[in-house]
Every structure is written in structure tokens, then in C-alpha cells.
Write a protein that holds these residues in place. Structure first.
Motif, PDB file in Angstrom:
ATOM      1  N   GLY A 109      -0.394  -2.735  -4.687  1.00  0.00           N
ATOM      2  CA  GLY A 109      -1.716  -3.291  -4.930  1.00  0.00           C
ATOM      3  C   GLY A 109      -2.833  -2.328  -4.586  1.00  0.00           C
ATOM      4  O   GLY A 109      -3.930  -2.399  -5.123  1.00  0.00           O
ATOM      5  N   ARG A 110      -2.534  -1.408  -3.677  1.00  0.00           N
ATOM      6  CA  ARG A 110      -3.564  -0.464  -3.222  1.00  0.00           C
ATOM      7  C   ARG A 110      -2.878   0.843  -2.866  1.00  0.00           C
ATOM      8  O   ARG A 110      -1.725   0.869  -2.443  1.00  0.00           O
ATOM      9  N   MET A 111      -3.615   1.934  -3.057  1.00  0.00           N
ATOM     10  CA  MET A 111      -3.109   3.255  -2.705  1.00  0.00           C
ATOM     11  C   MET A 111      -4.133   3.965  -1.849  1.00  0.00           C
ATOM     12  O   MET A 111      -5.336   3.722  -1.969  1.00  0.00           O
ATOM     13  N   VAL A 112      -3.638   4.832  -0.995  1.00  0.00           N
ATOM     14  CA  VAL A 112      -4.503   5.750  -0.264  1.00  0.00           C
ATOM     15  C   VAL A 112      -4.078   7.141  -0.721  1.00  0.00           C
ATOM     16  O   VAL A 112      -2.883   7.466  -0.746  1.00  0.00           O
ATOM     17  N   ASP A 168     -10.430   2.066  -9.952  1.00  0.00           N
ATOM     18  CA  ASP A 168     -11.331   1.535  -8.936  1.00  0.00           C
ATOM     19  C   ASP A 168     -11.080   2.319  -7.648  1.00  0.00           C
ATOM     20  O   ASP A 168     -10.137   2.020  -6.908  1.00  0.00           O
ATOM     21  N   MET A 169     -11.902   3.341  -7.406  1.00  0.00           N
ATOM     22  CA  MET A 169     -11.696   4.245  -6.281  1.00  0.00           C
ATOM     23  C   MET A 169     -12.921   4.250  -5.375  1.00  0.00           C
ATOM     24  O   MET A 169     -14.050   4.112  -5.840  1.00  0.00           O
ATOM     25  N   SER A 170     -12.670   4.437  -4.065  1.00  0.00           N
ATOM     26  CA  SER A 170     -13.767   4.534  -3.103  1.00  0.00           C
ATOM     27  C   SER A 170     -13.344   5.462  -1.967  1.00  0.00           C
ATOM     28  O   SER A 170     -12.155   5.597  -1.674  1.00  0.00           O
ATOM     29  N   PRO A 171     -14.332   6.108  -1.325  1.00  0.00           N
ATOM     30  CA  PRO A 171     -14.004   7.031  -0.237  1.00  0.00           C
ATOM     31  C   PRO A 171     -13.307   6.311   0.919  1.00  0.00           C
ATOM     32  O   PRO A 171     -13.645   5.180   1.252  1.00  0.00           O
ATOM     33  N   ALA A 172     -12.330   6.998   1.517  1.00  0.00           N
ATOM     34  CA  ALA A 172     -11.625   6.465   2.679  1.00  0.00           C
ATOM     35  C   ALA A 172     -11.856   7.351   3.900  1.00  0.00           C
ATOM     36  O   ALA A 172     -11.389   7.039   4.983  1.00  0.00           O
ATOM     37  N   GLY A 173     -12.588   8.448   3.695  1.00  0.00           N
ATOM     38  CA  GLY A 173     -12.840   9.380   4.788  1.00  0.00           C
ATOM     39  C   GLY A 173     -13.797  10.468   4.347  1.00  0.00           C
ATOM     40  O   GLY A 173     -14.331  10.440   3.237  1.00  0.00           O
ATOM     41  N   THR A 179       0.849  -1.193   0.000  1.00  0.00           N
ATOM     42  CA  THR A 179       0.000   0.000   0.000  1.00  0.00           C
ATOM     43  C   THR A 179       0.883   1.241   0.000  1.00  0.00           C
ATOM     44  O   THR A 179       1.762   1.379   0.848  1.00  0.00           O
ATOM     45  N   TRP A 180       0.650   2.107  -0.963  1.00  0.00           N
ATOM     46  CA  TRP A 180       1.409   3.352  -1.073  1.00  0.00           C
ATOM     47  C   TRP A 180       0.446   4.534  -1.002  1.00  0.00           C
ATOM     48  O   TRP A 180      -0.748   4.400  -1.277  1.00  0.00           O
ATOM     49  N   GLU A 181       0.980   5.682  -0.683  1.00  0.00           N
ATOM     50  CA  GLU A 181       0.203   6.916  -0.594  1.00  0.00           C
ATOM     51  C   GLU A 181       0.409   7.763  -1.848  1.00  0.00           C
ATOM     52  O   GLU A 181       1.507   7.812  -2.395  1.00  0.00           O
ATOM     53  N   VAL A 182      -0.664   8.428  -2.279  1.00  0.00           N
ATOM     54  CA  VAL A 182      -0.595   9.390  -3.379  1.00  0.00           C
ATOM     55  C   VAL A 182      -0.933  10.765  -2.804  1.00  0.00           C
ATOM     56  O   VAL A 182      -2.018  10.957  -2.249  1.00  0.00           O
ATOM     57  N   ASP A 230     -12.047  21.582  -1.107  1.00  0.00           N
ATOM     58  CA  ASP A 230     -12.545  20.347  -0.505  1.00  0.00           C
ATOM     59  C   ASP A 230     -11.682  19.166  -0.943  1.00  0.00           C
ATOM     60  O   ASP A 230     -11.515  18.919  -2.145  1.00  0.00           O
ATOM     61  N   TYR A 231     -11.153  18.451   0.038  1.00  0.00           N
ATOM     62  CA  TYR A 231     -10.332  17.271  -0.193  1.00  0.00           C
ATOM     63  C   TYR A 231     -10.975  16.073   0.478  1.00  0.00           C
ATOM     64  O   TYR A 231     -11.778  16.209   1.394  1.00  0.00           O
ATOM     65  N   GLN A 232     -10.584  14.895   0.008  1.00  0.00           N
ATOM     66  CA  GLN A 232     -11.085  13.660   0.594  1.00  0.00           C
ATOM     67  C   GLN A 232     -10.025  12.574   0.456  1.00  0.00           C
ATOM     68  O   GLN A 232      -9.348  12.469  -0.574  1.00  0.00           O
ATOM     69  N   ALA A 233      -9.858  11.767   1.503  1.00  0.00           N
ATOM     70  CA  ALA A 233      -9.009  10.590   1.415  1.00  0.00           C
ATOM     71  C   ALA A 233      -9.765   9.518   0.632  1.00  0.00           C
ATOM     72  O   ALA A 233     -10.978   9.343   0.803  1.00  0.00           O
ATOM     73  N   VAL A 234      -9.042   8.812  -0.231  1.00  0.00           N
ATOM     74  CA  VAL A 234      -9.652   7.869  -1.164  1.00  0.00           C
ATOM     75  C   VAL A 234      -8.775   6.615  -1.258  1.00  0.00           C
ATOM     76  O   VAL A 234      -7.542   6.709  -1.243  1.00  0.00           O
ATOM     77  N   TRP A 235      -9.406   5.453  -1.352  1.00  0.00           N
ATOM     78  CA  TRP A 235      -8.702   4.204  -1.654  1.00  0.00           C
ATOM     79  C   TRP A 235      -8.678   4.016  -3.163  1.00  0.00           C
ATOM     80  O   TRP A 235      -9.681   4.239  -3.840  1.00  0.00           O
ATOM     81  N   ILE A 236      -7.538   3.592  -3.681  1.00  0.00           N
ATOM     82  CA  ILE A 236      -7.411   3.246  -5.095  1.00  0.00           C
ATOM     83  C   ILE A 236      -6.910   1.809  -5.156  1.00  0.00           C
ATOM     84  O   ILE A 236      -5.805   1.509  -4.706  1.00  0.00           O
ATOM     85  N   ASP A 237      -7.721   0.921  -5.695  1.00  0.00           N
ATOM     86  CA  ASP A 237      -7.354  -0.484  -5.819  1.00  0.00           C
ATOM     87  C   ASP A 237      -6.740  -0.695  -7.191  1.00  0.00           C
ATOM     88  O   ASP A 237      -7.426  -0.582  -8.207  1.00  0.00           O
ATOM     89  N   VAL A 238      -5.442  -0.960  -7.237  1.00  0.00           N
ATOM     90  CA  VAL A 238      -4.773  -1.202  -8.510  1.00  0.00           C
ATOM     91  C   VAL A 238      -4.385  -2.672  -8.664  1.00  0.00           C
ATOM     92  O   VAL A 238      -3.751  -3.045  -9.651  1.00  0.00           O
ATOM     93  N   SER A 239      -4.793  -3.513  -7.723  1.00  0.00           N
ATOM     94  CA  SER A 239      -4.385  -4.920  -7.750  1.00  0.00           C
ATOM     95  C   SER A 239      -4.855  -5.649  -8.998  1.00  0.00           C
ATOM     96  O   SER A 239      -4.162  -6.535  -9.502  1.00  0.00           O
ATOM     97  N   THR A 240      -6.012  -5.277  -9.535  1.00  0.00           N
ATOM     98  CA  THR A 240      -6.539  -5.947 -10.727  1.00  0.00           C
ATOM     99  C   THR A 240      -5.812  -5.496 -11.984  1.00  0.00           C
ATOM    100  O   THR A 240      -5.983  -6.100 -13.037  1.00  0.00           O
ATOM    101  N   GLN A 241      -5.027  -4.417 -11.888  1.00  0.00           N
ATOM    102  CA  GLN A 241      -4.342  -3.874 -13.065  1.00  0.00           C
ATOM    103  C   GLN A 241      -2.845  -4.129 -13.025  1.00  0.00           C
ATOM    104  O   GLN A 241      -2.096  -3.534 -13.784  1.00  0.00           O
ATOM    105  N   LEU A 242      -2.399  -5.031 -12.142  1.00  0.00           N
ATOM    106  CA  LEU A 242      -0.964  -5.296 -12.016  1.00  0.00           C
ATOM    107  C   LEU A 242      -0.427  -6.224 -13.094  1.00  0.00           C
ATOM    108  O   LEU A 242       0.766  -6.340 -13.278  1.00  0.00           O
ATOM    109  N   ASN A 243      -1.304  -6.914 -13.795  1.00  0.00           N
ATOM    110  CA  ASN A 243      -0.840  -7.851 -14.835  1.00  0.00           C
ATOM    111  C   ASN A 243      -0.677  -7.189 -16.173  1.00  0.00           C
ATOM    112  O   ASN A 243      -1.227  -6.220 -16.487  1.00  0.00           O
TER     113      ASN A 243
END
Length: 196
Positions: free
Chosen positions: A149-152, A169-174, A111-114, A183-196
Motif C-alpha cells: 500500500g505504501r513504499m519508502v 503520489d509521492m511526498s518527501p520523507a526526509g 510497506t515496502w522499500e524501493v 543528491d538523494y532524498q527519502a520519499v513516501w510513495i502511496d500506491v494504496s489508491t492504485q491497488l484496484n
């Protein structure tokens, strides 16, 4: 339009690109957004710009930076700091609310941060999606290379308008929060399905 993932190990191969990225960050965050951030020699920087991070730049054929972002592993450590979102949650940063995440900030190798994502103000509206897509494609390439695999991320709250167009593939994290008039928001980004 070109893009590159910069690291301390490869800065020498990209000429002035890293300095130009920090200059563009200054234009965006200090001059345009009027945030009180560190700067030197016309460049914006902070305690998270260490050899542990990577920087993605989108730039035109003349070498002008059009947008950028920073990736930092959630396992990062530098003195009392880890990564921006976790440090905010721990109350180490006055400028970001501690309740920005709905759960405890992760510490995980995959998990990495953006942060520090931006598109330069002078980029025409018709070109903004092109710049954003260039950043996303480079971010996904870097994710494969680094095993992410995932970013916050900490993003402007309008992320919902462009996430699907960028095929992320993004969803709210806060919660949505005002940071310096934006206006800012923390968000999850799932990149695990795009690693191949």
C-alpha cells in the motif's frame, strides 16, 4: 520495451535477466557513480539482495536491461540487517546518513522499500520517460500482487520533476543529502489508491 518482476522463485523463467540487471547496476553505481559497493563476476550486489526482495527490470527486445529497481519488505530480516533505509537510520551503514528519514523507519507488511533504482546511462533522453514509466507500471503491478500500500524510497532528489508525469503520489520523507556526489532524498510513495 518489456518489464518483469523477478524473484528467487521465478529467476529460472527469465534466463540471464537477473544477472544482466546486476551487471547494469554495476555499470550505474560502481563504474558511473564510483560508489564503493560489493561486486563479483561483473555484477553489483549487497546484503539486501535476498529471497525476500523483488527486482524490477525494464529491458528492450534484445534483452538489454534499460533500467531497474529493487523492492524489499520493511519486515525483512537477514542476520543483523533489515532493509537499507532502516539500517541506515539505525547507524549500520556508513555510506548513508542516519538522519535520512523524518520519522522512525516503518516495519509493516503493507510497506515496502524501493532502492537501487536506475536508468542506464546509454538510454537516450527521449526514451528515459518511457523506461521510467515501464518501471512504474511494473512496480504498481507488483504492488497489487504483493499487497503493498505504501513504499519508502531512496531516490535522486530530482524525483519531483517526474513523479507527476508517472502519476505517482509521492511526498518527501526526509532531507536532501549528498551521497557520493549525487543528491538523494527519502520519499513516501502511496500506491494504496492504485491497488484496484
Amino acid at each position: 520495451m518489456q518489464s518483469a518482476t523477478l524473484s528467487f522463485a521465478n529467476l529460472h523463467t527469465h534466463g540471464e535477466l537477473f544477472a544482466n540487471l546486476l551487471r547494469a547496476r554495476r555499470e550505474t553505481f560502481i563504474l558511473r557513480n564510483r560508489w564503493n559497493l560489493p561486486e563479483a563476476d561483473g555484477m553489483e550486489y549487497d546484503q539486501y539482495d535476498t529471497p525476500q526482495s523483488r527486482w524490477i527490470a525494464a529491458y528492450d527486445d534484445l534483452g538489454r536491461v534499460r533500467g531497474g529497481l529493487r523492492l524489499t519488505p520493511t519486515t525483512a530480516r537477514c542476520g543483523c540487517y533489515s532493509y537499507m533505509i532502516r539500517d541506515a537510520q539505525k547507524g549500520l551503514l556508513d555510506s548513508i546518513p542516519a538522519d535520512l528519514l523524518d520519522e522512525t523507519a516503518p516495519v509493516d507488511e503493507a510497506t515496502w522499500e524501493v532502492t537501487r533504482g536506475f536508468i542506464c546511462e546509454d538510454v537516450e533522453s527521449a526514451e528515459r520517460l518511457k523506461v521510467r514509466m515501464k518501471l512504474v507500471v511494473e512496480m504498481l503491478r507488483a504492488s497489487r500482487e504483493l499487497g503493498i500500500g505504501r513504499m519508502v524510497a531512496l531516490l535522486p532528489s530530482n524525483w519531483t520533476r517526474w513523479a507527476s508525469r508517472c502519476r505517482l503520489d509521492m511526498s518527501p520523507a526526509g532531507r536532501v543529502m549528498d551521497m557520493g556526489g549525487i543528491d538523494y532524498q527519502a520519499v513516501w510513495i502511496d500506491v494504496s489508491t492504485q491497488l484496484n
